[in-house]
Design an enzyme around this catalytic site. Structure first.
Site, PDB file in Angstrom:
ATOM      1  N   GLY A   1      34.767  25.507  68.761  1.00 49.21           N
ATOM      2  CA  GLY A   1      34.335  26.605  69.627  1.00 49.21           C
ATOM      3  C   GLY A   1      33.109  26.225  70.418  1.00 49.21           C
ATOM      4  O   GLY A   1      32.758  25.048  70.499  1.00 49.21           O
ATOM      5  N   ASN A   2      32.465  27.202  71.027  1.00 49.52           N
ATOM      6  CA  ASN A   2      31.235  26.939  71.783  1.00 49.52           C
ATOM      7  C   ASN A   2      30.318  28.155  71.677  1.00 49.52           C
ATOM      8  O   ASN A   2      30.655  29.144  71.030  1.00 49.52           O
ATOM      9  CB  ASN A   2      31.570  26.590  73.233  1.00 49.52           C
ATOM     10  CG  ASN A   2      32.320  27.712  73.911  1.00 49.52           C
ATOM     11  OD1 ASN A   2      31.780  28.784  74.134  1.00 49.52           O
ATOM     12  ND2 ASN A   2      33.599  27.485  74.218  1.00 49.52           N
TER      13      ASN A   2
END
Ligand code: PMT
Length: 405
Positions: free
Chosen positions: A213-214
């Site tokens: 993810g980020n």
């Protein structure tokens, strides 16, 4: 009895006869607590749900109920003329119909006809009534004339039924009104336009527990959605894993992975005038998804994670415009050689506008402020100094409006 500041914005809060009238009490509170002078104009039907005393107590002034009361003060004209904003929440199907056709058989409908300030409607009704062609045509008429008609929320309705038609959250209606008030008498310049915005960060699952993810919070994309709604647009917000409250009057589609975002974007963009890709989309995803949690084994190094490329949604939307003249806007999150990388990305992605923002070191991701350079495919470069994400969003919409003509 409170004394109003002379410069306090004057709001006429119209309440029509739906069960959601009780939620207008919360909206009223937010207005009064933030220094607005509010005159509540309930319809006769609204008073079946919430009585005059409640409106008077919460607003600190008599509710304006009767056209034939205090006639010497000409209330049927004065309230609308003097208001800086008229907001109707909830707006029933009947009220929208009357407003669209210019009927004026009570104080609220008179107020709507005399108002020359921005007008916001927050509809609430059963799904069937909202979807009925008569209501949809009335909404289109009101929007064409410059009113901001918020999209109803989806969720639980009066009884056990659920669907589209719920009054948006009072806090979100308040925020939408605050934005409309801040724009003043300027025309809502995205009226009649459908805009699609992606926000948040995709998650690419590795197993039922882990994902790639980020750090995107969705704040920038949500600011774009809320400001577009305040400028009169019909807004579809594709939200990837953001946990922010839905902005009022916006259709929110929740997605998680890049592939889900792509599917939702292609669908939503079919009739969109503009699309803004503010989401942080993973370029890669794990090549394989383990259906059970990947276990660590004593003395054995973990296997490397093989990745495959995700489709480039922005490039695809740019290359295959769903309709002629559709405007495509991208974002570029860069850590170094920010402007040079941004210019190269604009050419590679083929979009019309690219918002280049520096990330990393506490910048942009998760923050309330942002700074950027807005690059146009026509060679324009506009610096957007650091400020609230809403201000950046407004600059993006200014550029979109200028290009949509
Ligand atoms: O959400 P916040 O916390 O408010 O943070 C805002 C933000 C930093 C996420 C936002 O301002 C931002 O920069 N969004 C774009 C992030 C990103 O993915 O940048 P990129 O340079 O990797 O991608 C360029 C563009 O291509 C983006 O418009 C992206 O949505 C799009 N893209 C990227 C990869 C991919 N597979 N498909 C895409 O469509």
């Amino acid at each position: 009895m409170k004394t109003d500041r002379l410069d306090a914005p004057r709001v006429a809060l119209g309440v029509s006869g739906g069960i959601a009238a009780y939620k207008a009490c919360e909206l009223l509170r937010r207005f009064t607590e933030s220094g607005h002078q509010v005159t509540v104009v309930p319809t006769a039907a609204a008073l079946h749900f919430v009585g005059e005393a409640t409106w008077a107590a919460l607003s600190g002034r008599p509710a304006a109920v009767e056209t034939w009361e205090n006639v010497h003060e000409v209330p049927h004209v004065r309230i609308g003329q003097q208001a800086d904003l008229v907001v109707v929440a909830p707006a029933t199907a009947d009220l929208l119909a009357k407003a669209a056709h210019g009927l004026a058989d009570d104080l609220l409908t008179n107020t709507l006809l005399t108002a020359r300030c921005p007008v916001v409607f927050a509809p609430a009704m059963h799904t069937e009534m909202w979807e009925h062609p008569a209501t949809q045509e009335n909404v289109a008429t009101l929007r064409r004339r410059g009113a901001v008609v918020l999209e109803p929320a989806v969720g639980r309705l009066t009884g056990v039924d659920t669907g589209k038609g719920r009054l948006p959250d009072p806090g979100a209606i308040f925020e939408a009104c605050r934005r409309v008030l801040a724009r003043g008498v300027r025309e809502p310049d995205l009226t009649g336009k459908h805009v699609v915005i992606s926000a948040g960060g995709t998650r690419e699952p590795l197993d039922p527990v882990r994902y790639l993810g980020n750090h995107s919070s969705g704040k920038q994309g949500y600011a774009l959605a809320a400001t577009a709604a305040a400028r009169g647009a019909r807004v579809t917000l594709l939200s990837a894993n953001a946990t922010l409250p839905d902005p009022a009057g916006v259709d929110v589609v929740h997605v998680s992975t890049a592939l889900e975002l792509r599917e939702a974007a292609l669908k939503a963009c079919a009739d969109a005038d503009a699309v803004v890709m503010a989401a942080a989309v993973a370029d890669f995803r794990p090549a394989e998804y383990a259906t059970g949690k990947i276990k660590k084994k004593d003395g054995v190094d973990p296997a490397p994670v093989a990745l495959v490329r995700n489709p480039d949604i922005l490039a695809e939307l740019s290359a295959h415009r769903a309709r002629p003249g559709q405007l495509v806007v991208g974002f570029a999150a860069e850590t170094d050689e920010v402007l040079a990388n941004g210019r190269a990305k604009l050419a590679r992605k083929g979009c019309d506008l690219l918002v280049v923002n520096e990330v990393g070191g506490g910048k942009a991701f998760g923050q309330d402020v942002n700074a950027a350079v807005l690059l146009g495919a026509d060679g324009t470069e506009t610096e957007i100094p650091e400020g609230p994400k809403e201000t950046l969003a407004e600059t993006v919409w200014d550029a979109v409006v200028a290009r949509l003509g």
